[in-house]
Design an enzyme around this catalytic site. Structure first.
Site, PDB file in Angstrom:
ATOM      1  N   GLY A   1       0.467  -4.865   1.022  1.00 38.65           N
ATOM      2  CA  GLY A   1      -0.717  -4.886   0.157  1.00 38.65           C
ATOM      3  C   GLY A   1      -0.469  -5.582  -1.170  1.00 38.65           C
TER       4      GLY A   1
ATOM      5  CD  GLU B   1      -2.447  -7.288   3.123  1.00 26.84           C
ATOM      6  OE1 GLU B   1      -1.913  -6.199   2.829  1.00 26.84           O
ATOM      7  OE2 GLU B   1      -3.160  -7.434   4.124  1.00 26.84           O
TER       8      GLU B   1
ATOM      9  CB  ALA C   1      -0.884  -0.015   1.238  1.00 30.37           C
TER      10      ALA C   1
ATOM     11  CD  GLU D   1       1.399  -5.316   5.863  1.00 33.33           C
ATOM     12  OE1 GLU D   1       2.148  -6.262   6.220  1.00 33.33           O
ATOM     13  OE2 GLU D   1       0.671  -5.388   4.857  1.00 33.33           O
TER      14      GLU D   1
HETATM   15  C1  HXC Z   1       5.021   4.314  -1.249  1.00 34.59           C
HETATM   16  C2  HXC Z   1       6.895   3.326  -2.076  1.00 34.59           C
HETATM   17  C3  HXC Z   1       6.523   2.081  -1.514  1.00 34.59           C
HETATM   18  C4  HXC Z   1       5.313   2.035  -0.787  1.00 34.59           C
HETATM   19  C5  HXC Z   1       8.377   1.827  -2.525  1.00 34.59           C
HETATM   20  N1  HXC Z   1       8.052   3.111  -2.696  1.00 34.59           N
HETATM   21  N2  HXC Z   1       7.472   1.184  -1.802  1.00 34.59           N
HETATM   22  N3  HXC Z   1       6.140   4.415  -1.943  1.00 34.59           N
HETATM   23  N4  HXC Z   1       4.598   3.152  -0.677  1.00 34.59           N
HETATM   24  N5  HXC Z   1       4.857   0.890  -0.229  1.00 34.59           N
HETATM   25  C6  HXC Z   1       8.784   4.150  -3.405  1.00 34.59           C
HETATM   26  C7  HXC Z   1       9.999   4.591  -2.650  1.00 34.59           C
HETATM   27  O1  HXC Z   1       9.652   5.551  -1.691  1.00 34.59           O
HETATM   28  C8  HXC Z   1      10.848   5.207  -3.744  1.00 34.59           C
HETATM   29  O2  HXC Z   1      10.344   6.481  -4.063  1.00 34.59           O
HETATM   30  C9  HXC Z   1      10.532   4.299  -4.925  1.00 34.59           C
HETATM   31  O3  HXC Z   1       9.299   3.637  -4.616  1.00 34.59           O
HETATM   32  C10 HXC Z   1      11.591   3.233  -5.126  1.00 34.59           C
HETATM   33  O4  HXC Z   1      11.756   2.535  -3.911  1.00 34.59           O
HETATM   34  P1  HXC Z   1      13.189   2.324  -3.217  1.00 34.59           P
HETATM   35  O5  HXC Z   1      12.949   2.069  -1.780  1.00 34.59           O
HETATM   36  O6  HXC Z   1      14.111   3.437  -3.575  1.00 34.59           O
HETATM   37  O7  HXC Z   1      13.663   0.991  -3.955  1.00 34.59           O
HETATM   38  P2  HXC Z   1      14.643  -0.132  -3.379  1.00 34.59           P
HETATM   39  O8  HXC Z   1      15.788   0.486  -2.653  1.00 34.59           O
HETATM   40  O9  HXC Z   1      14.904  -1.034  -4.532  1.00 34.59           O
HETATM   41  O10 HXC Z   1      13.799  -0.916  -2.265  1.00 34.59           O
HETATM   42  C11 HXC Z   1      12.628  -1.673  -2.633  1.00 34.59           C
HETATM   43  C12 HXC Z   1      11.814  -2.049  -1.366  1.00 34.59           C
HETATM   44  C13 HXC Z   1      11.490  -0.761  -0.575  1.00 34.59           C
HETATM   45  C14 HXC Z   1      12.607  -3.018  -0.498  1.00 34.59           C
HETATM   46  C15 HXC Z   1      10.525  -2.757  -1.849  1.00 34.59           C
HETATM   47  O11 HXC Z   1      10.928   0.202  -1.473  1.00 34.59           O
HETATM   48  C16 HXC Z   1      10.487  -0.973   0.514  1.00 34.59           C
HETATM   49  O12 HXC Z   1      10.850  -1.468   1.589  1.00 34.59           O
HETATM   50  N6  HXC Z   1       9.265  -0.519   0.323  1.00 34.59           N
HETATM   51  C17 HXC Z   1       8.215  -0.570   1.342  1.00 34.59           C
HETATM   52  C18 HXC Z   1       7.735  -1.990   1.514  1.00 34.59           C
HETATM   53  C19 HXC Z   1       6.642  -2.053   2.557  1.00 34.59           C
HETATM   54  O13 HXC Z   1       6.848  -1.778   3.752  1.00 34.59           O
HETATM   55  N7  HXC Z   1       5.443  -2.408   2.119  1.00 34.59           N
HETATM   56  C20 HXC Z   1       4.317  -2.525   2.996  1.00 34.59           C
HETATM   57  C21 HXC Z   1       3.571  -1.244   2.969  1.00 34.59           C
HETATM   58  S1  HXC Z   1       2.242  -1.271   4.117  1.00 34.59           S
HETATM   59  P3  HXC Z   1      11.300   7.792  -4.067  1.00 34.59           P
HETATM   60  O14 HXC Z   1      10.342   8.898  -4.374  1.00 34.59           O
HETATM   61  O15 HXC Z   1      11.922   7.844  -2.741  1.00 34.59           O
HETATM   62  O16 HXC Z   1      12.270   7.509  -5.167  1.00 34.59           O
HETATM   63  C22 HXC Z   1       1.055  -2.170   3.348  1.00 34.59           C
HETATM   64  C23 HXC Z   1      -0.202  -2.495   4.022  1.00 34.59           C
HETATM   65  C24 HXC Z   1      -0.519  -1.542   5.048  1.00 34.59           C
HETATM   66  O17 HXC Z   1       1.168  -2.565   2.262  1.00 34.59           O
HETATM   67  C25 HXC Z   1      -1.666  -2.068   5.849  1.00 34.59           C
HETATM   68  C26 HXC Z   1      -2.062  -1.235   6.963  1.00 34.59           C
HETATM   69  C27 HXC Z   1      -1.580   0.165   6.963  1.00 34.59           C
END
Ligand code: HXC
Length: 260
Positions: free
Chosen positions: A111, A114, A68, A134
């Site tokens: 997400g 999911e 998400a 998360e």
């Molecule tokens: C918003 C995101 C994102 C996300 C990545 N990006 N994941 N933006 N939401 N979930 C954005 C980054 O900010 C970055 O933007 C660009 O995408 C590239 O990501 P990087 O981190 O620079 O890439 P990399 O170093 O290759 O790392 C990849 C990654 C990392 C390991 C997947 O992006 C990551 O950890 N993302 C978050 C994963 C996560 O926690 N997902 C769960 C979300 S919560 P910029 O602008 O900085 O270049 C969820 C459910 C929530 O899904 C339910 C309740 C709240």
């Protein structure tokens, strides 16, 4: 289908097969409200189209979806997400009756994992990485992860993944029963389209019925589920496709299903 989508691409790459490609490459296909609206609208529209027998949902080589959209959620309060019933809109995808095939390469986190689990068939590239991170953000899964992952892989691995936030590679995901096949990354989309084409070539009533029957297993007791299956099985004898399928077998020729 409708054009004008900004976060997804929709096309018809094979006979009877539609494909929805998540397309926010700069955010690794993070699922914001716009993506939710577009994916669910596109899927519902394809679902209403009798010429579509299967839908492939995919992302990019690097990310199916990295979760998400954290930047969108960051400023929200409890009352914001509660009042909006944040993420409930994704439930629309589970009401799509046309078989949905997730083709996952790269990150399927939070997400993204999911979303893949909402699909009927889950194919993974050898590069796929699944997880529910998360907890590392101070929250928990909100699109069904704690439930669908647990049903798919069991309590031990679901607890491990949800409590540590670690990612799981394709091999582990296949061993655990989360994905049905692993495909070399370069072949993933072709393989998924092939699976979709095969499903689209089946009798549509039979394909939808068996999807409903399998899904029923997660909602009811064994006795009720077996009864539900048997009644659906009986009803296939009201279709022309049952006559055709069995006649074709007896006559040693391929069947031509007309979806009636
Ligand atoms: C918003 C995101 C994102 C996300 C990545 N990006 N994941 N933006 N939401 N979930 C954005 C980054 O900010 C970055 O933007 C660009 O995408 C590239 O990501 P990087 O981190 O620079 O890439 P990399 O170093 O290759 O790392 C990849 C990654 C990392 C390991 C997947 O992006 C990551 O950890 N993302 C978050 C994963 C996560 O926690 N997902 C769960 C979300 S919560 P910029 O602008 O900085 O270049 C969820 C459910 C929530 O899904 C339910 C309740 C709240």
């Amino acid at each position: 289908e409708s054009t004008g989508y900004e976060t997804i691409l929709v096309d018809r790459p094979r006979p009877g097969v539609a494909r929805i490609t998540l397309n926010r490459p700069k955010a690794l296909n993070a699922l914001n409200l716009q993506v939710m609206g577009e994916v669910t609208a596109a899927a519902a529209e394809l679902d209403r189209d009798p010429s579509v027998g299967a839908i492939v949902l995919t992302g990019s080589a690097k990310a199916f979806a990295a979760g998400a959209d954290i930047k969108e959620m960051q400023p929200k309060s409890f009352s914001d997400v509660y009042a909006a019933d944040w993420f409930a809109g994704w439930d629309a995808l589970t009401r799509v009756r046309t078989p949905l095939i997730a083709a996952v390469a790269g990150y399927a986190l939070g997400g993204g994992c999911e979303l893949a689990m909402m699909c009927d068939v889950l194919l993974a590239a050898d590069t796929a990485k699944f997880g529910q991170p998360e907890i590392t953000l101070g929250v928990i899964p909100g699109m069904g992860g704690s439930q669908r992952l647990t049903r798919a892989v069991g309590k031990a691995k679901a607890m491990d993944l949800c409590l540590t936030g670690r990612t799981m590679g394709a091999d582990e995901a296949e061993r655990a029963g989360l994905v049905s096949r692993i495909v070399p990354a370069a072949d993933l989309v072709d393989e998924a389209l092939g699976v979709a084409e095969k499903i689209a070539g089946m009798s549509t009533p039979a394909a939808v019925m068996v999807t409903e029957a399998v899904d029923r297993a997660f909602e009811t007791t064994l006795t009720e589920g077996v009864l539900f299956e048997r009644r659906l099985f009986h009803s296939t004898f009201a279709t022309a496709d049952q006559k055709e399928g069995m006649a074709a077998f007896v006559e040693k020729r391929p069947p031509i299903f007309r979806d009636v």
